[in-house]
Design an enzyme around this catalytic site. Structure first.
Site, PDB file in Angstrom:
ATOM      1  N   SER A 107       6.506  -7.735   4.470  1.00  0.00           N
ATOM      2  CA  SER A 107       7.444  -7.064   5.364  1.00  0.00           C
ATOM      3  C   SER A 107       8.398  -8.088   5.994  1.00  0.00           C
ATOM      4  O   SER A 107       9.085  -8.802   5.281  1.00  0.00           O
ATOM      5  CB  SER A 107       6.671  -6.261   6.412  1.00  0.00           C
ATOM      6  N   ASP A 228       7.272   3.997   0.063  1.00  0.00           N
ATOM      7  CA  ASP A 228       7.063   3.266   1.308  1.00  0.00           C
ATOM      8  C   ASP A 228       8.034   3.843   2.334  1.00  0.00           C
ATOM      9  O   ASP A 228       9.249   3.806   2.123  1.00  0.00           O
ATOM     10  CB  ASP A 228       7.324   1.769   1.056  1.00  0.00           C
ATOM     11  N   HIS A 257       3.020   1.044   3.006  1.00  0.00           N
ATOM     12  CA  HIS A 257       3.661  -0.197   3.441  1.00  0.00           C
ATOM     13  C   HIS A 257       2.694  -1.361   3.608  1.00  0.00           C
ATOM     14  O   HIS A 257       3.128  -2.489   3.790  1.00  0.00           O
ATOM     15  CB  HIS A 257       4.395   0.043   4.768  1.00  0.00           C
TER      16      HIS A 257
END
Length: 284
Positions: A107, A228, A257
């Site tokens: 991320s 996601d 995610h």
């Protein structure tokens, strides 16, 4: 000063490494760095470390917003952009006397690795970007996943009722029906200081690192999941088309995610392919 950034000496690097709770597992010759994303801490990698430590010296640490890090360490000016986080990463590697590493960033940490690789390219032999995005806002033909009013509503909810926001955001971010992971993310987010969480969220959701991508010269693998809620699959192929190096996309056969928590067997399988771990094992 090498590559545009110097950590400021061994004492400075040591202080940052201590503040960020750096841990090292395994005795491998090569260094593998695992960097978590917003809302979690280094424990997010716990399912994967035992396997990876068979092949590598595995480095994990907490990003500065983690509740495990003393809140006075967080400097809103320093961490108003990805640069502050990237400098912390370089300092951690300097403290550990790492000369080359393979970097897995999840991320927001994917972009932290990209920024750091432009500062000190010799430190990184491979970037692995997991559920990565250089920009979360839509616009100008770019599908980042979020319209600005939606992001502003997130900020407002965080500011007005942080506890309620956490309960709503955790299942949305996890993106799949996985009660255990949702509960873990809710607990982890809930431990953050609300003002720090809001500051980090604004930095991440309003950032735009698309112009940085051509400066990334390190071989790169982008790993998205099929679906996601935070990062559309489009973004992985956008990154591949823009980075200034050889890059490939490996789509995980899973959704959500946080695959390091919800689909770690599949993620480990892909990492083994990318890093040729089966070959290493067969020749050991």
């Amino acid at each position: 000063m090498v590559g545009g950034f110097n950590c400021g000496g061994s004492s400075s690097a040591a202080a940052i490494a201590e503040a960020l709770k750096v841990n090292v597992y395994g005795e491998g010759m090569d260094t593998l760095v695992l960097a978590h994303g917003f809302g979690l801490d280094q424990s997010a990698w716990r399912y994967m470390i035992p396997y990876l430590a068979c092949f590598f010296k595995v480095v994990v640490f907490d990003l500065v917003f983690s509740p495990n890090v003393k809140p006075e360490v967080y400097d809103e000016r320093k961490y108003s952009s990805f640069e502050g986080y990237a400098k912390d990463l370089v300092c951690v590697l300097d403290h550990l006397h790492v000369e080359r590493s393979i970097y897995v960033g999840h991320s927001m940490s994917a972009m932290i690795g990209c920024v750091a690789a432009t500062y000190r390219p010799q430190l990184f032999q491979h970037l692995i970007l997991l559920n990565a995005s250089p920009r979360y806002l839509n616009g100008e033909g770019y599908n980042g996943g979020f319209e600005r009013p939606v992001v502003d509503a997130i900020f407002n909810q965080m500011d007005k009722n942080f506890t309620n926001w956490v309960k709503n955001f955790a299942p949305f971010a996890v993106s799949i029906n996985d009660p255990k992971t949702i509960a873990e993310l809710e607990h982890s987010l809930g431990r953050m200081k609300p003002e720090i969480a809001l500051s980090v969220a604004k930095m991440v959701f309003l950032s735009d690192l698309r112009q940085l991508l051509p400066k990334v010269k390190t071989p790169t693998t982008i790993i998205p999941t099929r679906k996601d809620n935070i990062v559309p699959k489009f973004v992985a192929f956008y990154i591949k088309s823009k980075v200034g190096c050889h890059a490939k996309v490996k789509i995980l056969n899973s959704d959500g995610h946080f695959p390091q928590l919800t689909a770690y067997p599949q993620l480990l399988k892909v990492l083994a392919q990318v890093l040729h771990l089966q070959h290493k094992n067969s020749t050991a």
